[in-house]
Each structure stands twice: as structure tokens, then as C-alpha cells.
Design an enzyme around this catalytic site. Structure first.
Site, PDB file in Angstrom:
ATOM      1  CB  SER A  10      -0.881   0.001   1.251  1.00 51.01           C
ATOM      2  OG  SER A  10      -0.060   0.127   2.403  1.00 51.01           O
ATOM      3  CG  MET A  11      -0.250   5.033  -1.622  1.00 48.12           C
ATOM      4  SD  MET A  11      -1.215   6.508  -1.925  1.00 48.12           S
ATOM      5  CE  MET A  11      -0.012   7.782  -1.555  1.00 48.12           C
ATOM      6  CG  PHE A  12       1.856   6.480   3.468  1.00 42.96           C
ATOM      7  CD1 PHE A  12       2.579   7.647   3.254  1.00 42.96           C
ATOM      8  CD2 PHE A  12       0.498   6.473   3.206  1.00 42.96           C
ATOM      9  CE1 PHE A  12       1.947   8.791   2.792  1.00 42.96           C
ATOM     10  CE2 PHE A  12      -0.145   7.615   2.742  1.00 42.96           C
ATOM     11  CZ  PHE A  12       0.582   8.781   2.538  1.00 42.96           C
TER      12      PHE A  12
ATOM     13  N   GLY B 163       6.621   1.689   2.412  1.00 41.87           N
ATOM     14  CA  GLY B 163       8.082   1.605   2.299  1.00 41.87           C
ATOM     15  C   GLY B 163       8.573   0.960   1.011  1.00 41.87           C
TER      16      GLY B 163
ATOM     17  CD  GLU C  75       4.606   5.751  -7.383  1.00 41.92           C
ATOM     18  OE1 GLU C  75       3.551   5.091  -7.454  1.00 41.92           O
ATOM     19  OE2 GLU C  75       4.897   6.446  -6.395  1.00 41.92           O
ATOM     20  CB  ALA C  76       5.491  -1.031 -11.556  1.00 43.25           C
ATOM     21  CD  GLN C  77       1.416   2.514  -8.830  1.00 37.14           C
ATOM     22  OE1 GLN C  77       2.369   1.771  -8.658  1.00 37.14           O
ATOM     23  NE2 GLN C  77       1.400   3.750  -8.348  1.00 37.14           N
TER      24      GLN C  77
ATOM     25  CB  CYS D 290      -6.767   0.618  14.912  1.00 35.97           C
ATOM     26  SG  CYS D 290      -6.259  -0.633  13.727  1.00 35.97           S
TER      27      CYS D 290
HETATM   28  P1  ADP Z   1       5.703   3.810  -0.465  1.00 36.27           P
HETATM   29  O1  ADP Z   1       6.702   3.882  -1.611  1.00 36.27           O
HETATM   30  O2  ADP Z   1       5.261   2.414  -0.167  1.00 36.27           O
HETATM   31  O3  ADP Z   1       4.534   4.755  -0.643  1.00 36.27           O
HETATM   32  P2  ADP Z   1       7.740   5.194   0.994  1.00 36.27           P
HETATM   33  O4  ADP Z   1       8.981   4.357   0.925  1.00 36.27           O
HETATM   34  O5  ADP Z   1       7.665   6.356   0.043  1.00 36.27           O
HETATM   35  O6  ADP Z   1       6.454   4.262   0.854  1.00 36.27           O
HETATM   36  O7  ADP Z   1       7.551   5.823   2.446  1.00 36.27           O
HETATM   37  C1  ADP Z   1       7.623   5.063   3.620  1.00 36.27           C
HETATM   38  C2  ADP Z   1       7.671   6.078   4.763  1.00 36.27           C
HETATM   39  O8  ADP Z   1       6.384   6.685   4.880  1.00 36.27           O
HETATM   40  C3  ADP Z   1       7.923   5.514   6.132  1.00 36.27           C
HETATM   41  O9  ADP Z   1       9.292   5.295   6.390  1.00 36.27           O
HETATM   42  C4  ADP Z   1       7.376   6.632   7.016  1.00 36.27           C
HETATM   43  O10 ADP Z   1       8.350   7.647   7.175  1.00 36.27           O
HETATM   44  C5  ADP Z   1       6.273   7.247   6.187  1.00 36.27           C
HETATM   45  N1  ADP Z   1       4.901   6.962   6.655  1.00 36.27           N
HETATM   46  C6  ADP Z   1       3.879   7.837   6.575  1.00 36.27           C
HETATM   47  N2  ADP Z   1       2.728   7.293   7.047  1.00 36.27           N
HETATM   48  C7  ADP Z   1       3.022   6.025   7.442  1.00 36.27           C
HETATM   49  C8  ADP Z   1       2.238   4.948   8.010  1.00 36.27           C
HETATM   50  N3  ADP Z   1       0.943   5.081   8.268  1.00 36.27           N
HETATM   51  N4  ADP Z   1       2.877   3.787   8.270  1.00 36.27           N
HETATM   52  C9  ADP Z   1       4.192   3.661   8.012  1.00 36.27           C
HETATM   53  N5  ADP Z   1       4.983   4.633   7.479  1.00 36.27           N
HETATM   54  C10 ADP Z   1       4.413   5.827   7.197  1.00 36.27           C
HETATM   55 ZN    ZN Z   2      -7.018   0.032  11.618  1.00 37.62          ZN
END
Ligand code: ADP
Ligand code: ZN
Length: 205
Positions: free
Chosen positions: A30-32, A34, A103-105, A162
Site C-alpha cells: 500500500s501507500m506509505f 516503504g 510506481e509500476a502500477q 488503530c
Molecule cells: P511507499 O513507496 O510504499 O509509498 P515510501 O517508501 O515512500 O512508501 O515511504 C515510507 C515512509 O512513509 C515511512 O518510512 C514513514 O516515514 C512514512 N509513513 C507515513 N505514514 C506512514 C504509516 N501510516 N505507516 C508507516 N509509514 C508511514
Molecule cells: Zn485500523
């Protein structure tokens, strides 16, 4: 070559390497979660080991910079923005050893044949992308890429409601477009219980 994978099966990896072909690694979540951090980590290590690295991203993703991929935590790596798969393939040099794709999607379905071809030409291909859209549907071409990859890493965020393991990208603004480019201004990480498959108010600070 440097031993490199964080999560993969070493025996399988050696088999792949001994016959001179490359392979495909997919980082999905998912987004965020890592994905970009993990992609940048692998690419940086390859570069430190003096491997020839090229990184691509779709032109649509200009959130931070035209010429870089970036994680939400601020890590960066040079990259080449391309309009589509054909544009990417024109840029890949013969002597490139590692090809990164973020961002391969947002790529077209030709990406599947393309990453197979690059792996067959001996390259290590590392692909990162969102595996579900904001409604929780599989986000093509990620399912197909996951199917053809030798190695798969699923990354997770933390649910902002949560604290459970988050597998979903919750849209927090009203829009029904599948692609709504943004970060924490438009999305937040949610678990299965807290996710609602349409826009939902953001979690208060
Ligand atoms: P992705 O490419 O999957 O979107 P990124 O590598 O760009 O993720 O970013 C990961 C970073 O996002 C984490 O190290 C943290 O700093 C930040 N982050 C923001 N919101 C969250 C969350 N809800 N859970 C975990 N990390 C988060
Ligand atoms: Zn939850």
C-alpha cells in the site's frame, strides 16, 4: 555481485544466477508501506558495488522531482521519467546490470513482456508498485508482474486509525478517478477493519 536480497531464498537465487540470466524482483504494498525506501535501498547497494544501475518512473509521478524517485521519508535516487514502457525500453543500455522501476502500477501492460525481456538479457530488474487501487482492487499491471517475478516482497504500513498492519491506501478526498496523484494530503494507510472503499475523512492530527 554482492549478496543483496533482504527477504529471499538464497538457494533459489544462486540457481538463477549460475546460468547467466537475470531475474525479476517485485516490491508491492500500500501507500506509505516503504516500497520506495526498499527500492532505493537495493539500488543504492548495487551502485556502491559499482554495478551499472538505471532507474525509471512513469512521467505521471512528478510529486517531488522530474529526475528522482523519492520516498515519503525523503530518501532519493536519480531516475529517468518515461511516458510508457516503449519509452523506457529505448533508454535501457546494453551494459546496464540493474534496472529499477518505481510506481509500476502507472505503466501499461507491455511492462510485463518488457521486464521478462530485460531479465532474459541478463539484468536484475527491481519493480516497485501499488498492488491495490484506492478501492482495494488489484492495480494492473501489478498482479501480472507479481506472477512473473522470481522474488516478491510485500511491504506494509501502519494503520493510522488503530495501529494494526495496514494493507490499504485510504483516499481522504472526494474523487472517483483511479489515479489521483498525491501523498498524505489525499491518502492514509489503513488496516482491513478501518478501510472504507471510498473517500473517508482523514484522521485528525
Ligand atoms: P511507499 O513507496 O510504499 O509509498 P515510501 O517508501 O515512500 O512508501 O515511504 C515510507 C515512509 O512513509 C515511512 O518510512 C514513514 O516515514 C512514512 N509513513 C507515513 N505514514 C506512514 C504509516 N501510516 N505507516 C508507516 N509509514 C508511514
Ligand atoms: Zn485500523
Amino acid at each position: 555481485m554482492v549478496e543483496e536480497f533482504a527477504f529471499d531464498n538464497a538457494d533459489e537465487r544462486r540457481k538463477v544466477r549460475h546460468n547467466g540470466t537475470g531475474w525479476i524482483e517485485v516490491i508491492a504494498g500500500s501507500m506509505f508501506s516503504g516500497k520506495s525506501e526498499e527500492l532505493i535501498r537495493r539500488l543504492t547497494r548495487a551502485r556502491i558495488a559499482r554495478q551499472k544501475v538505471q532507474v525509471f518512473k512513469p512521467g505521471i509521478d512528478v510529486r517531488y522531482s522530474d529526475e528522482e524517485i523519492a520516498s515519503h521519508s525523503g530518501q532519493k535516487h536519480l531516475s529517468i521519467p518515461v511516458a510508457d514502457t516503449a519509452g523506457m525500453m529505448e533508454h535501457v543500455h546494453d551494459d546496464t546490470e540493474v534496472v529499477g522501476i518505481d510506481e509500476a502500477q502507472f505503466f501499461d501492460m507491455a511492462i510485463i513482456a518488457a521486464v521478462n525481456e530485460l531479465a532474459e538479457r541478463g539484468k536484475r530488474v527491481i519493480v516497485a508498485g501499488l498492488d491495490q487501487d484506492y478501492t482495494g482492487k488489484p492495480f494492473e499491471p501489478m498482479p501480472q508482474l507479481l506472477s512473473v517475478a522470481e522474488f516478491i516482497t510485500k511491504t506494509h504500513a501502519i494503520c493510522v486509525k488503530c495501529g494494526a498492519t495496514a494493507n490499504y491506501s485510504q483516499r481522504t478526498v472526494e474523487s472517483e478517478a483511479r489515479v489521483e496523484v498525491g501523498a498524505s494530503d489525499k491518502y492514509e494507510a489503513r488496516c482491513r477493519k478501518c478501510f472504507v472503499p471510498h473517500a473517508d475523512a482523514p484522521t485528525p492530527e
